[in-house]
Scaffold this active site. Structure first.
Site, PDB file in Angstrom:
ATOM      1  N   CYS A   2      69.594  13.642 -22.389  1.00  0.00           N
ATOM      2  CA  CYS A   2      71.024  13.820 -22.586  1.00  0.00           C
ATOM      3  C   CYS A   2      71.552  14.881 -21.621  1.00  0.00           C
ATOM      4  O   CYS A   2      70.980  15.950 -21.474  1.00  0.00           O
ATOM      5  CB  CYS A   2      71.418  14.221 -24.002  1.00  0.00           C
ATOM      6  SG  CYS A   2      70.940  13.030 -25.241  1.00  0.00           S
ATOM      7  N   ARG A  18      69.457  12.457 -16.636  1.00  0.00           N
ATOM      8  CA  ARG A  18      68.910  13.014 -17.873  1.00  0.00           C
ATOM      9  C   ARG A  18      68.931  12.012 -19.025  1.00  0.00           C
ATOM     10  O   ARG A  18      68.390  12.296 -20.110  1.00  0.00           O
ATOM     11  CB  ARG A  18      69.718  14.244 -18.284  1.00  0.00           C
ATOM     12  CG  ARG A  18      69.675  15.351 -17.269  1.00  0.00           C
ATOM     13  CD  ARG A  18      70.505  16.519 -17.727  1.00  0.00           C
ATOM     14  NE  ARG A  18      69.827  17.260 -18.769  1.00  0.00           N
ATOM     15  CZ  ARG A  18      69.087  18.337 -18.563  1.00  0.00           C
ATOM     16  NH1 ARG A  18      68.946  18.805 -17.358  1.00  0.00           N
ATOM     17  NH2 ARG A  18      68.494  18.945 -19.554  1.00  0.00           N
ATOM     18  N   TRP A  57      70.369   9.887 -23.945  1.00  0.00           N
ATOM     19  CA  TRP A  57      69.058   9.265 -24.110  1.00  0.00           C
ATOM     20  C   TRP A  57      68.880   9.135 -25.619  1.00  0.00           C
ATOM     21  O   TRP A  57      68.793  10.126 -26.335  1.00  0.00           O
ATOM     22  CB  TRP A  57      67.955  10.142 -23.504  1.00  0.00           C
ATOM     23  CG  TRP A  57      66.609   9.477 -23.503  1.00  0.00           C
ATOM     24  CD1 TRP A  57      66.139   8.576 -22.602  1.00  0.00           C
ATOM     25  CD2 TRP A  57      65.559   9.680 -24.459  1.00  0.00           C
ATOM     26  NE1 TRP A  57      64.855   8.190 -22.938  1.00  0.00           N
ATOM     27  CE2 TRP A  57      64.480   8.854 -24.062  1.00  0.00           C
ATOM     28  CE3 TRP A  57      65.416  10.465 -25.592  1.00  0.00           C
ATOM     29  CZ2 TRP A  57      63.274   8.801 -24.768  1.00  0.00           C
ATOM     30  CZ3 TRP A  57      64.228  10.407 -26.300  1.00  0.00           C
ATOM     31  CH2 TRP A  57      63.169   9.588 -25.873  1.00  0.00           C
ATOM     32  N   ASN A 111      72.901  17.435 -27.432  1.00  0.00           N
ATOM     33  CA  ASN A 111      71.599  17.098 -26.864  1.00  0.00           C
ATOM     34  C   ASN A 111      70.554  17.694 -27.786  1.00  0.00           C
ATOM     35  O   ASN A 111      70.660  18.862 -28.157  1.00  0.00           O
ATOM     36  CB  ASN A 111      71.480  17.711 -25.455  1.00  0.00           C
ATOM     37  CG  ASN A 111      70.080  17.569 -24.887  1.00  0.00           C
ATOM     38  OD1 ASN A 111      69.318  16.678 -25.281  1.00  0.00           O
ATOM     39  ND2 ASN A 111      69.728  18.438 -23.957  1.00  0.00           N
ATOM     40  N   GLY A 112      69.538  16.907 -28.171  1.00  0.00           N
ATOM     41  CA  GLY A 112      68.493  17.430 -29.059  1.00  0.00           C
ATOM     42  C   GLY A 112      68.406  16.614 -30.324  1.00  0.00           C
ATOM     43  O   GLY A 112      68.917  15.489 -30.391  1.00  0.00           O
ATOM     44  N   GLU A 171      48.104   9.962 -10.906  1.00  0.00           N
ATOM     45  CA  GLU A 171      49.512  10.073 -10.507  1.00  0.00           C
ATOM     46  C   GLU A 171      50.006   8.763  -9.869  1.00  0.00           C
ATOM     47  O   GLU A 171      51.124   8.309 -10.143  1.00  0.00           O
ATOM     48  CB  GLU A 171      49.682  11.268  -9.552  1.00  0.00           C
ATOM     49  CG  GLU A 171      51.044  11.425  -8.916  1.00  0.00           C
ATOM     50  CD  GLU A 171      52.184  11.674  -9.903  1.00  0.00           C
ATOM     51  OE1 GLU A 171      51.940  11.747 -11.108  1.00  0.00           O
ATOM     52  OE2 GLU A 171      53.331  11.762  -9.439  1.00  0.00           O
ATOM     53  N   LYS A 212      53.127   6.570 -11.412  1.00  0.00           N
ATOM     54  CA  LYS A 212      54.333   6.213 -10.645  1.00  0.00           C
ATOM     55  C   LYS A 212      54.600   4.714 -10.761  1.00  0.00           C
ATOM     56  O   LYS A 212      55.732   4.298 -10.948  1.00  0.00           O
ATOM     57  CB  LYS A 212      54.181   6.574  -9.154  1.00  0.00           C
ATOM     58  CG  LYS A 212      54.207   8.025  -8.806  1.00  0.00           C
ATOM     59  CD  LYS A 212      55.569   8.678  -8.899  1.00  0.00           C
ATOM     60  CE  LYS A 212      55.789   9.272 -10.258  1.00  0.00           C
ATOM     61  NZ  LYS A 212      55.452  10.632 -10.475  1.00  0.00           N
ATOM     62  N   GLU A 246      55.723   3.687 -14.306  1.00  0.00           N
ATOM     63  CA  GLU A 246      56.997   4.293 -14.669  1.00  0.00           C
ATOM     64  C   GLU A 246      58.199   3.597 -14.031  1.00  0.00           C
ATOM     65  O   GLU A 246      59.207   3.374 -14.693  1.00  0.00           O
ATOM     66  CB  GLU A 246      56.910   5.750 -14.205  1.00  0.00           C
ATOM     67  CG  GLU A 246      58.091   6.587 -14.457  1.00  0.00           C
ATOM     68  CD  GLU A 246      57.868   8.034 -14.031  1.00  0.00           C
ATOM     69  OE1 GLU A 246      57.085   8.282 -13.083  1.00  0.00           O
ATOM     70  OE2 GLU A 246      58.492   8.904 -14.629  1.00  0.00           O
ATOM     71  N   HIS A 253      31.426   2.625 -16.649  1.00  0.00           N
ATOM     72  CA  HIS A 253      31.243   2.848 -18.084  1.00  0.00           C
ATOM     73  C   HIS A 253      32.254   2.059 -18.911  1.00  0.00           C
ATOM     74  O   HIS A 253      32.456   2.359 -20.083  1.00  0.00           O
ATOM     75  CB  HIS A 253      31.346   4.347 -18.390  1.00  0.00           C
ATOM     76  CG  HIS A 253      30.293   5.154 -17.712  1.00  0.00           C
ATOM     77  ND1 HIS A 253      28.968   5.158 -18.103  1.00  0.00           N
ATOM     78  CD2 HIS A 253      30.351   5.948 -16.614  1.00  0.00           C
ATOM     79  CE1 HIS A 253      28.274   5.937 -17.302  1.00  0.00           C
ATOM     80  NE2 HIS A 253      29.088   6.428 -16.374  1.00  0.00           N
ATOM     81  N   LYS A 256      64.968  12.118 -17.295  1.00  0.00           N
ATOM     82  CA  LYS A 256      64.339  13.072 -16.390  1.00  0.00           C
ATOM     83  C   LYS A 256      63.743  14.267 -17.122  1.00  0.00           C
ATOM     84  O   LYS A 256      62.645  14.703 -16.851  1.00  0.00           O
ATOM     85  CB  LYS A 256      65.386  13.548 -15.379  1.00  0.00           C
ATOM     86  CG  LYS A 256      64.877  14.562 -14.372  1.00  0.00           C
ATOM     87  CD  LYS A 256      63.899  13.921 -13.434  1.00  0.00           C
ATOM     88  CE  LYS A 256      63.371  14.882 -12.398  1.00  0.00           C
ATOM     89  NZ  LYS A 256      62.151  14.327 -11.782  1.00  0.00           N
TER      90      LYS A 256
END
Ligand code: M6R
Length: 617
Positions: free
Chosen positions: A2, A31, A79, A105-106, A487, A491, A494, A510, A612
């Site tokens: 948010c 965000r 969000w 926000n929260g 990483e 990427k 995502e 394994h 983000k």
């Protein structure tokens, strides 16, 4: 999670409040992009427009139904947590027959009992959000002073929140409150701003003021008043933002991610700037932890999330090698739930681009409660983690807008390496000339990153386009190549929504090797042949996957001719010392993911379901 913007300007209605809110939302959209909305105070009334989906939907809605000129505004990009991404659940939420508007926000953790109480009182709810509870509480508490109402209401809220509110009867006032969620003040000339971060108002002012935990701020065109939740007057530290609006634009690149991939030589270079004194010694002036305390450290625990945690994994190899201190890396979201062994001699290192990630913040607080020192490696100046830690080492990557972290990752590795070298210098494990040698190797990295960008980019993009329809891609690495593999896989998952896994190359046999099928693309990060034992082991791993039909895509150092016979495709990186290799081997994997996502027609900068800055636990 948010984005929030607030503005109060001169008493004469103009289009500026709407302009500031929309510009702020454009900069904050990274965000959260489930919905967006604004409320503009015209001087007489509060006019709200809000729409589910990307900001463009709100732009279209305002075009169809224009907002009048005003004197103040608040804006929100969401969000979703409580309630799906619909028009009704979008912020602002209004109460008191449209007299009051609020954005948030929260998460209000006790929203259920509060909602029950309000319903019993006859309040009718329109949305499923926790935020609407706050709107009704504020409307009920309002008695001519929105700040007083906010102070009354925050005392009843549990959880983490940033709230902004305005009332019809106070046109030139916006009030904000923050607990464990970001809020910064922008100090203008005859106008003032509020934002989740400085990008919300960077085109209006570069002068900012930090707020602390549990504070309420009231802005008018000419004043900024801060009080604690208990009503005690307070002041915040003011500072000048060291980047401008131009740093947060795409600069001719098709996406922010592409731009930020290209920013990486500068991000590493800037993070290294000013770290040596006249004698060439490494100095970290910003560390506020006593050298005697750092000499006593007997364990390092790195806490971080996502990409930042992979930077921590890379750092572990360097810190243990250079400092001979045991170093653990732990996901911040797990840290405080497993009763970790931390003492006064443990140095907890929190890595975060945003400095606002709630999981990391909570882990920082837990570590400090246990008595250990916390050092934050953070990119965002004045962020909550930076302020709450005992010490901070800033990375200087500049604003990172794309949800997928790129330049922050390389800057985080660089920051961790500075810390590792500093500790080893301080504790006498490395002589000054050895530290200077490593610093020179680091200083050479920006040019090497540029070489990868210049020489490999087009080839990797072509490869990406040819593999855009794959269902699954694997990434393998050993030693520091292992976190690079993790990483690379993150990427791709995502932003391209392709199943991808990163493995330690030795672990493959394994179990995970069962995933390898005829034609499965497997990226292998090959260590330098100047580490022959490691190199040979990875060569064997390439053969193992090839024997099962995999297409081996190899990231290898220039001059490593041995890999050629085993690879379908070789991506070359410049000759680099082992520990520095992640700074170059990561780059082609970022380019690959960005191009696959673009070729699949996806939104590279704003992938689905993500935001983000993850400010909820
Ligand atoms: O702001 P932070 O560095 O604390 O964020 C941590 C993660 O949320 C972040 O790295 C995330 O994994 C990225 N989207 C990955 O690209």
């Amino acid at each position: 999670m948010c984005g929030i913007v607030g503005y109060v300007g001169p008493n004469v209605p103009s289009s500026r409040p709407q302009g500031v809110a929309m510009d702020g939302l454009r900069r904050l959209e990274y965000r959260g992009y489930d919905s967006a909305g604004i409320a503009v105070h015209t001087g007489d009334e509060i006019v709200v427009r809000k729409r589910a989906g990307k900001l463009q939907n709100l732009v279209d809605a305002i075009e169809a139904d224009p907002v009048p000129d005003g004197v103040a505004s608040i804006g929100h990009t969401r969000w979703a947590t409580h309630g799906g991404p619909t028009d009704v659940n979008a912020h602002p939420h209004v109460a008191g027959d449209g007299a009051l508007a609020v954005i948030h926000n929260g998460i209000i953790e006790n929203f259920a009992p509060l909602r029950r109480e309000l319903v019993e009182d006859g309040v009718e709810f329109l949305s499923e959000t926790d935020t609407e509870v706050v709107a009704h509480l504020l409307a009920r508490a309002y008695d001519g002073d929105i700040t007083a109402a906010m102070l009354e209401v925050v005392g009843r809220l549990e959880g983490a929140f940033t709230l902004l509110a305005q009332h019809r009867d106070q046109p030139g006032v916006v009030v904000g409150a923050r607990r464990s969620s970001p809020l910064v003040v922008g100090l203008g000339d005859g106008e003032n701003f509020l934002g989740s971060d400085v990008s919300a108002f960077i085109s209006g002012t570069k002068r900012a003021m930090e707020l602390s935990e549990d504070q309420v701020v009231t802005i008018t065109p000419t004043s900024v008043d801060v009080v604690g939740f208990d009503g005690t007057p307070a002041t915040g530290r003011t500072y000048e933002v060291d980047w401008d609006a131009a740093a947060a634009v795409k600069d001719g690149f098709p996406t922010f991610m592409d731009k930020e991939i290209h920013d990486q030589p500068a991000a590493v270079r800037d993070t290294l700037l000013g770290r040596r004194d006249e004698q060439g010694h490494l100095v970290l002036n910003e560390l506020r932890i006593d050298e005697a305390v750092l000499r006593q450290v007997d364990k390092v625990i790195i806490i971080a999330c996502g990409t930042a945690s992979y930077a921590g994994h890379v750092a572990k190899y360097a810190i243990e090698h250079w400092c001979r201190i045991p170093c653990e890396v732990e996901l911040a979201s797990e840290f405080r739930y497993r009763d970790p062994i931390v003492t006064e001699r443990t140095l907890v290192v929190a890595i975060s681009q945003s400095g606002e990630t709630m999981d990391t913040l909570m882990a920082v607080r837990h570590a400090r409660e246990q008595g250990s020192k916390v050092l934050a490696i953070v990119n965002t100046f004045g962020s909550t983690i930076a302020r709450e830690a005992d010490a901070v080492l800033y990375t200087h990557a500049g604003p990172e807008i794309a949800v997928a972290s790129t330049k922050a990752f390389l800057a985080q590795i660089t920051g961790c390496y500075l810390l590792g070298l500093y500790l080893s210098q301080l504790r006498g494990y490395k002589y000054d000339d050895e530290v200077a040698g490593y610093l020179e190797e680091l200083a050479a990295m920006p040019d090497k990153i540029s070489t990868v960008l210049d020489e490999q980019q087009e080839r990797v993009r072509e490869l990406a386009r040819s593999l855009k329809d794959e269902d699954s891609v694997l990434f393998l690495g050993r030693h520091v190549g292992f976190p690079v593999a993790l990483e690379g896989a993150l990427k791709l998952k995502e932003i391209a929504y392709i199943h991808a896994e990163g493995f330690a190359a030795g672990e493959l046999k394994h179990g995970p090797i069962a995933l390898v099928d005829e034609g499965t693309p497997v990226f292998i990060i090959v260590p330098t042949p100047r580490r022959p034992v490691l190199h040979q082991k990875v060569i064997s791993n390439i053969q193992e996957v090839r024997a099962r039909g995999a297409r081996a895509i190899v990231v290898a150092e220039e001059g490593d001719t041995e890999v050629e016979q085993f690879a379908e495709f070789v991506i070359r990186v410049p000759r680099t010392p082992t520990l520095m290799m992640p700074l170059v081997t990561t780059v082609p994997l970022q380019i690959f993911a960005s191009e696959v996502a673009a070729a699949r027609g996806l939104d590279v900068d704003q992938p689905r379901n993500l935001a983000k800055s993850v400010t909820v636990e």
